[in-house]
Design a protein around this motif. Sequence first.
Motif, mmCIF file in Angstrom:
data_model
loop_
_atom_site.group_PDB
_atom_site.id
_atom_site.type_symbol
_atom_site.label_atom_id
_atom_site.label_comp_id
_atom_site.label_asym_id
_atom_site.label_seq_id
_atom_site.Cartn_x
_atom_site.Cartn_y
_atom_site.Cartn_z
ATOM 1 N N MET A 104 0.842 -1.185 0.000
ATOM 2 C CA MET A 104 0.000 0.000 0.000
ATOM 3 C C MET A 104 0.887 1.248 0.000
ATOM 4 N N THR A 105 0.552 2.181 -0.861
ATOM 5 C CA THR A 105 1.307 3.420 -0.965
ATOM 6 C C THR A 105 0.838 4.398 0.100
ATOM 7 N N THR A 106 1.784 4.940 0.829
ATOM 8 C CA THR A 106 1.456 5.923 1.857
ATOM 9 C C THR A 106 1.671 7.322 1.312
ATOM 10 N N SER A 107 1.186 8.289 2.041
ATOM 11 C CA SER A 107 1.407 9.681 1.656
ATOM 12 C C SER A 107 2.901 9.979 1.616
ATOM 13 N N ALA A 108 3.656 9.423 2.549
ATOM 14 C CA ALA A 108 5.107 9.642 2.569
ATOM 15 C C ALA A 108 5.750 9.101 1.295
ATOM 16 N N ASP A 109 5.265 7.949 0.810
ATOM 17 C CA ASP A 109 5.773 7.393 -0.448
ATOM 18 C C ASP A 109 5.446 8.314 -1.617
ATOM 19 N N THR A 110 4.245 8.849 -1.629
ATOM 20 C CA THR A 110 3.818 9.737 -2.702
ATOM 21 C C THR A 110 4.632 11.030 -2.688
ATOM 22 N N ILE A 111 4.861 11.568 -1.514
ATOM 23 C CA ILE A 111 5.679 12.779 -1.386
ATOM 24 C C ILE A 111 7.086 12.516 -1.918
ATOM 25 N N ALA A 112 7.684 11.419 -1.479
ATOM 26 C CA ALA A 112 9.044 11.072 -1.930
ATOM 27 C C ALA A 112 9.082 10.872 -3.443
ATOM 28 N N TYR A 113 8.054 10.241 -3.990
ATOM 29 C CA TYR A 113 7.977 10.038 -5.436
ATOM 30 C C TYR A 113 7.990 11.373 -6.171
ATOM 31 N N HIS A 114 7.133 12.300 -5.755
ATOM 32 C CA HIS A 114 7.060 13.594 -6.432
ATOM 33 C C HIS A 114 8.354 14.395 -6.258
ATOM 34 N N GLN A 115 8.976 14.310 -5.099
ATOM 35 C CA GLN A 115 10.248 15.014 -4.909
ATOM 36 C C GLN A 115 11.311 14.452 -5.846
ATOM 37 N N GLU A 116 11.387 13.148 -5.929
ATOM 38 C CA GLU A 116 12.375 12.515 -6.811
ATOM 39 C C GLU A 116 12.098 12.872 -8.255
ATOM 40 N N ARG A 117 10.831 12.838 -8.668
ATOM 41 C CA ARG A 117 10.471 13.136 -10.056
ATOM 42 C C ARG A 117 10.787 14.584 -10.423
ATOM 43 N N SER A 118 10.621 15.490 -9.465
ATOM 44 C CA SER A 118 10.895 16.896 -9.779
ATOM 45 C C SER A 118 12.358 17.075 -10.177
ATOM 46 N N TRP A 119 13.265 16.499 -9.406
ATOM 47 C CA TRP A 119 14.692 16.616 -9.737
ATOM 48 C C TRP A 119 15.035 15.802 -10.984
ATOM 49 N N HIS A 120 14.398 14.660 -11.147
ATOM 50 C CA HIS A 120 14.634 13.826 -12.330
ATOM 51 C C HIS A 120 14.247 14.576 -13.606
ATOM 52 N N PHE A 121 13.077 15.192 -13.617
ATOM 53 C CA PHE A 121 12.647 15.949 -14.794
ATOM 54 C C PHE A 121 13.619 17.090 -15.073
ATOM 55 N N LEU A 122 14.075 17.746 -14.025
ATOM 56 C CA LEU A 122 15.022 18.845 -14.223
ATOM 57 C C LEU A 122 16.327 18.330 -14.833
ATOM 58 N N ASP A 123 16.774 17.156 -14.386
ATOM 59 C CA ASP A 123 17.986 16.553 -14.952
ATOM 60 C C ASP A 123 17.821 16.221 -16.441
ATOM 61 N N LEU A 124 16.600 15.889 -16.845
ATOM 62 C CA LEU A 124 16.353 15.509 -18.237
ATOM 63 C C LEU A 124 16.362 16.695 -19.203
ATOM 64 N N VAL A 125 16.271 17.908 -18.672
ATOM 65 C CA VAL A 125 16.246 19.091 -19.530
ATOM 66 C C VAL A 125 17.483 19.142 -20.420
ATOM 67 N N ASN A 126 18.655 18.928 -19.854
ATOM 68 C CA ASN A 126 19.888 18.997 -20.646
ATOM 69 C C ASN A 126 19.930 17.934 -21.735
ATOM 70 N N ASP A 127 19.418 16.739 -21.440
ATOM 71 C CA ASP A 127 19.369 15.683 -22.462
ATOM 72 C C ASP A 127 18.501 16.116 -23.637
ATOM 73 N N GLU A 128 17.345 16.689 -23.325
ATOM 74 C CA GLU A 128 16.433 17.146 -24.381
ATOM 75 C C GLU A 128 17.061 18.277 -25.188
ATOM 76 N N LEU A 129 17.733 19.195 -24.509
ATOM 77 C CA LEU A 129 18.399 20.293 -25.215
ATOM 78 C C LEU A 129 19.498 19.772 -26.136
ATOM 79 N N ALA A 130 20.254 18.797 -25.654
ATOM 80 C CA ALA A 130 21.342 18.233 -26.460
ATOM 81 C C ALA A 130 20.811 17.580 -27.732
ATOM 82 N N ARG A 131 19.607 17.037 -27.673
ATOM 83 C CA ARG A 131 18.981 16.413 -28.846
ATOM 84 C C ARG A 131 18.222 17.434 -29.693
#
Length: 122
Positions: free
Chosen positions: A1-28
């Motif tokens: 079962m997913t807890t609110s803490a899991d959901t919070i951690a997921y969104h925090q991780e995704r925010s930085w992950h998406f930001l990291d992907l910006v340079n990859d997209e720019l390079a392409r």
Amino acid sequence: MTTSADTIAYHQERSWHFLDLVNDELARGELEEASNKVWGAAAHAIKAVAERRGWEHHAHNLLERAVFRLVHEEHAPRDLLIQYITASAYHQRFYGAPPEAAYIEAGKELIAQFIATLESLP
């Protein structure tokens, strides 16, 4: 079962992950995708804060409302509003002509500050 803490951690991780992907997209040369990644990073950061507070966050207008609540009800830094408006502009530009690479790179820096500020809120 997913807890609110899991959901919070997921969104925090995704925010930085998406930001990291910006340079990859720019390079392409994928300016539309890079622009959308800037928005996605901001959106996930807002979702993490909203989830922590028990606020709904499943629509664009609810993300906007969350930022306004943070600033106007919880006295978070007013700069969050400007940063949110900037992030939202990247999302809107996805549907039209994407911004230039330099504009996207500048936005990436601003959204990194936005994410860090949101993560620092109690």
